[in-house]
Design an enzyme around this catalytic site. Structure first.
Site, mmCIF file in Angstrom:
data_model
loop_
_atom_site.group_PDB
_atom_site.id
_atom_site.type_symbol
_atom_site.label_atom_id
_atom_site.label_comp_id
_atom_site.label_asym_id
_atom_site.label_seq_id
_atom_site.Cartn_x
_atom_site.Cartn_y
_atom_site.Cartn_z
ATOM 1 C CE LYS A 39 -28.967 42.822 -21.675
ATOM 2 N NZ LYS A 39 -28.956 44.487 -21.563
HETATM 3 C C1 LIG Z 1 -30.179 44.822 -21.177
HETATM 4 C C2 LIG Z 1 -30.141 46.280 -20.171
HETATM 5 C C3 LIG Z 1 -30.925 46.674 -19.154
HETATM 6 C C4 LIG Z 1 -32.424 45.729 -18.786
HETATM 7 O O1 LIG Z 1 -32.249 44.398 -18.757
HETATM 8 P P1 LIG Z 1 -33.038 43.421 -19.136
HETATM 9 O O2 LIG Z 1 -32.939 41.977 -18.698
HETATM 10 O O3 LIG Z 1 -33.420 43.401 -20.675
HETATM 11 O O4 LIG Z 1 -34.589 43.871 -18.715
HETATM 12 C C5 LIG Z 1 -30.780 47.489 -18.242
HETATM 13 N N1 LIG Z 1 -29.942 48.187 -18.434
HETATM 14 C C6 LIG Z 1 -28.879 48.151 -19.495
HETATM 15 C C7 LIG Z 1 -27.704 48.943 -19.626
HETATM 16 C C8 LIG Z 1 -28.913 47.105 -20.288
HETATM 17 O O5 LIG Z 1 -28.111 46.932 -21.389
#
Ligand SMILES: *Cc1c(COP(=O)(O)O)cnc(C)c1O
EC number: 2.6.1.50
Length: 370
Positions: A187
């Site tokens: 991210k």
């Molecule tokens: C990455 C993501 C999540 C989940 O996050 P994690 O930390 O991987 O559990 C939820 N919603 C969206 C849109 C994402 O891109």
């Protein structure tokens, strides 16, 4: 030929790696692991960054969504509306708390929730709406918040791809009753492992979040709920504090890369997620939409370009959700996005040469197909 890493972690740490490592060493040796001052410091700075009162760190973005829904008292018998083209975790979180995910389609041009479909999806069982600020583009919130208020439901934002995005002068994640973030290493704000956070202005909701991330404890050994054990690690919090200072600069660099792609690709028979002037789009992903998606992917990968598909199967066609009886054809925009989007490499540290190399390979592909 460019073969660059998808995420340039050395660039993310930069010169701060030495002081960070000495802090981490002291934390490891001093046993500073769980809900330490490092966690509180990060929570405070992340709340301030987003212009809200509170932030709470949890194990992941998925947990942030699950715990936010639980803290709102949402569960069995309730419905929660989201859109069919999000990452799997958004709908999974709704299902995991025992509620029923109700889907609407995406908007053709923004790839975000088609807000015009939401009113028809609301029933007497609807408790919440989860717009996803997908690929880093913030969802316009005005109309959605008004609708939610008039129908007596809350808005929980999935901001897992949109740390730092701004619309109407406010950060994505700060509009709804709660905003949920992921710090997965992919991210825009990345931990060195899993991590997530919930932000809110509501002190009572945050008290519930505190309980649900700590086995339902109100005070030590007094368990008033059955909760999770889901707390952001102190080490991750220290790393995130170090990176948060540079998030805005990285997001600006991402926007600059995206702008260079947009001008470099102009005139080709492809489209891109709409960019609106009143927003800060933080380009978690740079998606290009084309009828020649699979052939373009093959061609780019063959030239050493790190292009990928996100996400090839929309939520309503995932086997995990077969019980909801969704059918192919039910959310046509989400389906066509899953067939036509290709994600070009985008990192804040990308230089002109690499961007232009990618652009030239896309041009070369189109010259070969016509
Ligand atoms: C990455 C993501 C999540 C989940 O996050 P994690 O930390 O991987 O559990 C939820 N919603 C969206 C849109 C994402 O891109």
């Amino acid at each position: 030929m460019f073969i660059s890493p998808r995420y340039n972690y050395p660039a993310q740490f930069g010169e701060s790696i030495d002081s960070l490592m000495s802090d981490l060493r002291a934390m490891l040796l001093g046993g500073k692991y769980i809900l330490t001052t490092e966690v509180r410091d990060f929570e405070e700075s992340f709340a301030a960054y987003n212009g809200v009162e509170f932030a709470r760190g949890v194990n992941s973005g998925t947990d942030a969504l699950v715990i936010a829904l639980l803290a709102l008292g949402i569960g069995r018998g309730d419905e929660v509306i989201t859109h069919a083209n999000s990452f799997h975790a958004t709908a999974a979180a709704i299902d995991l708390v025992g509620a029923t995910p109700v889907l609407v389609d995406a908007d053709e041009d923004t790839y975000l929730m088609d807000v015009t479909q939401v009113a028809d999806a609301i029933t007497e069982r609807t408790r919440a709406i989860i717009p996803v600020h997908l690929f880093g583009k913030p969802t316009p919130m005005g109309e959605l918040l008004k609708l939610a208020k008039s129908m007596g439901v809350v808005v929980v934002e999935d901001a897992a791809q949109a740390h730092g995005a701004v619309i109407d002068g406010r950060r994505a994640g700060s509009f709804g009753v709660a905003g949920c973030f992921s710090f997965h290493p992919s991210k825009n704000l990345a931990a060195a492992g899993d991590g997530g956070a919930i932000i809110s202005d509501d002190p009572e909701l945050m008290e519930k979040v505190d309980q649900f991330r700590a086995l339902g404890q109100r005070a030590q050994n007094e368990h008033v709920e059955v909760g999770f054990n889901s707390k952001l690690d102190a080490i991750q919090a220290r790393i995130l504090s170090c990176k948060l200072e540079r998030l805005d600069a990285w997001n600006s660099a991402r926007a600059w890369v995206a702008e260079r792609y947009r001008s470099g690709l102009a005139g080709l028979p492809l489209s891109m997620q709409r960019h609106d002037p009143d927003e800060i789009h933080v380009y978690h992903l740079f998606q290009v939409r084309t009828k020649h998606r699979d052939a373009l992917l093959k061609s780019l990968v063959g030239e050493g370009v790190d292009a990928v598909i996100r996400y090839p199967t929309p939520i309503h066609l995932q086997p995990a959700f077969a019980q909801f009886g969704w059918k192919r054809g039910q959310f046509p925009v989400a389906e066509s996005l899953s067939e036509e989007l290709i994600c070009l490499p985008l990192r804040p540290d990308m230089e002109e040469g690499e961007i232009d190399y990618v652009t030239s390979k896309v041009h070369a592909f189109y010259e070969s197909v016509v």
